[in-house]
Design an enzyme around this catalytic site. Structure first.
Site, PDB file in Angstrom:
ATOM      1  N   MET A  30      -6.913  20.224  69.826  1.00  0.00           N
ATOM      2  CA  MET A  30      -6.317  20.612  69.254  1.00  0.00           C
ATOM      3  C   MET A  30      -6.593  21.155  67.895  1.00  0.00           C
ATOM      4  SD  MET A  30      -2.344  20.155  71.103  1.00  0.00           S
ATOM      5  CE  MET A  30      -1.861  18.777  70.375  1.00  0.00           C
ATOM      6  N   HIS A  34     -11.613  16.015  62.941  1.00  0.00           N
ATOM      7  CA  HIS A  34     -11.572  14.622  61.602  1.00  0.00           C
ATOM      8  C   HIS A  34     -13.161  14.009  62.691  1.00  0.00           C
ATOM      9  CE1 HIS A  34      -9.128  12.282  64.919  1.00  0.00           C
ATOM     10  NE2 HIS A  34      -8.571  13.211  64.664  1.00  0.00           N
ATOM     11  N   ALA A  35     -13.127  12.632  61.768  1.00  0.00           N
ATOM     12  CA  ALA A  35     -14.203  12.183  62.428  1.00  0.00           C
ATOM     13  C   ALA A  35     -14.021  11.429  64.010  1.00  0.00           C
ATOM     14  CB  ALA A  35     -15.090  10.816  61.621  1.00  0.00           C
ATOM     15  N   GLY A  36     -13.040  11.742  63.902  1.00  0.00           N
ATOM     16  CA  GLY A  36     -13.093  11.337  65.587  1.00  0.00           C
ATOM     17  C   GLY A  36     -12.893  12.145  66.476  1.00  0.00           C
ATOM     18  N   HIS A  37     -12.990  13.518  66.354  1.00  0.00           N
ATOM     19  CA  HIS A  37     -13.251  14.733  66.873  1.00  0.00           C
ATOM     20  C   HIS A  37     -15.116  14.863  66.426  1.00  0.00           C
ATOM     21  CE1 HIS A  37      -8.821  15.806  65.986  1.00  0.00           C
ATOM     22  NE2 HIS A  37      -9.267  15.499  67.687  1.00  0.00           N
ATOM     23  N   GLN A  61       2.827  20.796  75.850  1.00  0.00           N
ATOM     24  CA  GLN A  61       2.230  19.461  76.017  1.00  0.00           C
ATOM     25  C   GLN A  61       3.507  19.200  74.232  1.00  0.00           C
ATOM     26  OE1 GLN A  61      -1.734  19.552  75.246  1.00  0.00           O
ATOM     27  NE2 GLN A  61      -1.717  18.174  73.910  1.00  0.00           N
ATOM     28  N   SER A 187      -5.999  10.159  63.501  1.00  0.00           N
ATOM     29  CA  SER A 187      -4.912  11.120  63.918  1.00  0.00           C
ATOM     30  C   SER A 187      -4.865  12.345  63.362  1.00  0.00           C
ATOM     31  CB  SER A 187      -3.850  10.358  64.674  1.00  0.00           C
ATOM     32  OG  SER A 187      -2.743  11.482  65.023  1.00  0.00           O
ATOM     33  N   ARG A 189      -2.058  13.842  62.533  1.00  0.00           N
ATOM     34  CA  ARG A 189      -1.041  12.956  62.508  1.00  0.00           C
ATOM     35  C   ARG A 189      -0.988  12.313  61.035  1.00  0.00           C
ATOM     36  NH1 ARG A 189       0.388  14.423  67.991  1.00  0.00           N
ATOM     37  NH2 ARG A 189       2.183  16.196  67.832  1.00  0.00           N
TER      38      ARG A 189
HETATM   39  O1  PAF Z   1      -5.775  15.545  73.291  1.00  0.00           O
HETATM   40  C1  PAF Z   1      -5.514  16.119  72.487  1.00  0.00           C
HETATM   41  O2  PAF Z   1      -5.999  16.776  71.660  1.00  0.00           O
HETATM   42  C2  PAF Z   1      -5.179  17.168  73.526  1.00  0.00           C
HETATM   43  O3  PAF Z   1      -3.792  16.544  74.111  1.00  0.00           O
HETATM   44  C3  PAF Z   1      -5.101  17.920  74.980  1.00  0.00           C
HETATM   45  C4  PAF Z   1      -6.239  16.819  75.404  1.00  0.00           C
HETATM   46  C5  PAF Z   1      -6.469  18.884  73.903  1.00  0.00           C
HETATM   47  C6  PAF Z   1      -5.199  19.053  75.418  1.00  0.00           C
HETATM   48  O4  PAF Z   1      -3.923  19.772  74.882  1.00  0.00           O
END
Ligand code: PAF
Length: 282
Positions: A30, A34-37, A61, A187, A189
């Site tokens: 989404m 950050h470094a995790g992604h 979601q 995260s 958040r």
């Molecule tokens: O983990 C997330 O960032 C979201 O839940 C995802 C998997 C991209 C779905 O919108």
């Protein structure tokens, strides 16, 4: 690196890659990377020649009172960060592209049982939104592999179940949780935390690690460990949503002989809702 915002732009690139016999791995996100992604992007590259990262803040979601409007969005900075990564294409669609019949007419994919408790109980409908959007991304990108972070443990299990049950020919890979130096799981958040809360937040991982150690050293009174951990966290100012020791494979209650456990936690700290987990193999 290509940035595609439409189905057509995405399709053109995918056709070109398929003609060259390239495999494709997808990292759904989404944004607000950050470094995790970025670690998930690196992991994706190990299983495919081409990596697509999707950036889409998925409205379905988020509950009515949740942070959809405030959720941090920073596409320009995300693109900048990804230029230095091994990603080949950023897919950043809008709501109309992802939900062509409109949100009120959207087909929903619901994974039962595994999504009922924990985050599913405190965020009703959340996982239906996740699996529905991930199924849409899978249809559009048709990846050979898709990568999800372990931090969202219940999410990656739900996606595994969906893929298995729908016979999707996609390898689901779970990337390990990236942590700040003090142990706090990365995260988007975390930026909701005040300075004082940020100092307190790493305690979450300390309590998880302490529980993991007790399990490793033979302790099997799961209820007692859960209660002890909830008390420690509550006394330190966390509002505990759940702290639970479960079977890692399916989140069912474990018996004494279970040799693969997951310790799951969700708390509120100020305005931030934090989740984390550790897997314990005995
Ligand atoms: O983990 C997330 O960032 C979201 O839940 C995802 C998997 C991209 C779905 O919108």
């Amino acid at each position: 690196m290509t940035v595609a915002t439409t189905k057509q732009e995405l399709k053109e690139k995918l056709i070109e890659w398929r003609q060259q016999d390239h495999h494709v791995a997808l990292v759904p996100t989404m944004g607000n990377l950050h470094a995790g992604h970025l670690s998930l992007v690196e992991l994706a590259r190990e299983s495919a020649e081409k990596v697509v990262i999707s950036i889409f803040v998925n409205p379905t979601q988020f509950g009515k009172d949740e942070d959809f409007d405030e959720y941090p969005r920073n596409l320009k900075l995300d693109i900048q960060r990804l230029k230095e990564s091994t990603a080949d294409l950023i897919f950043a669609p809008n709501v109309e592209t992802m939900y062509p019949l409109g949100l009120e007419n959207a087909t929903s994919i619901l994974v039962p049982k595994i999504t009922e408790n924990f985050c599913g109980a405190s965020r009703p409908g959340h996982f239906d939104g996740v699996t529905s959007v991930v199924a849409r991304l899978f249809t559009l990108v048709q990846p050979d592999a898709a990568i999800f972070g372990q931090k969202d443990y219940q999410q990656q299990l739900a996606i595994r179940h969906m893929s298995l049950d729908l016979n999707l020919p996609i390898k689901i890979i779970t990337g390990k949780t990236m942590r700040e130096d003090d142990g706090l799981a990365m995260s988007s958040r975390n930026q909701y935390l005040s300075d004082d809360e940020r100092v307190n937040a790493p305690m979450l991982y300390e309590v998880l690690s302490d529980t993991a150690e007790r399990l490793q050293s033979g302790c099997r009174d799961y209820k007692e460990q859960e209660s002890r951990s909830i008390k420690v966290l509550s006394d330190a100012g966390f509002s505990v949503e759940y702290f639970s020791i479960r079977r890692a494979q399916n989140l069912k209650a474990p018996d004494r002989d279970c040799d693969e456990l997951v310790v799951l936690v969700a708390v509120k700290l100020g305005n931030a809702r934090l989740i984390d987990n550790v897997v314990v193999t005995i």
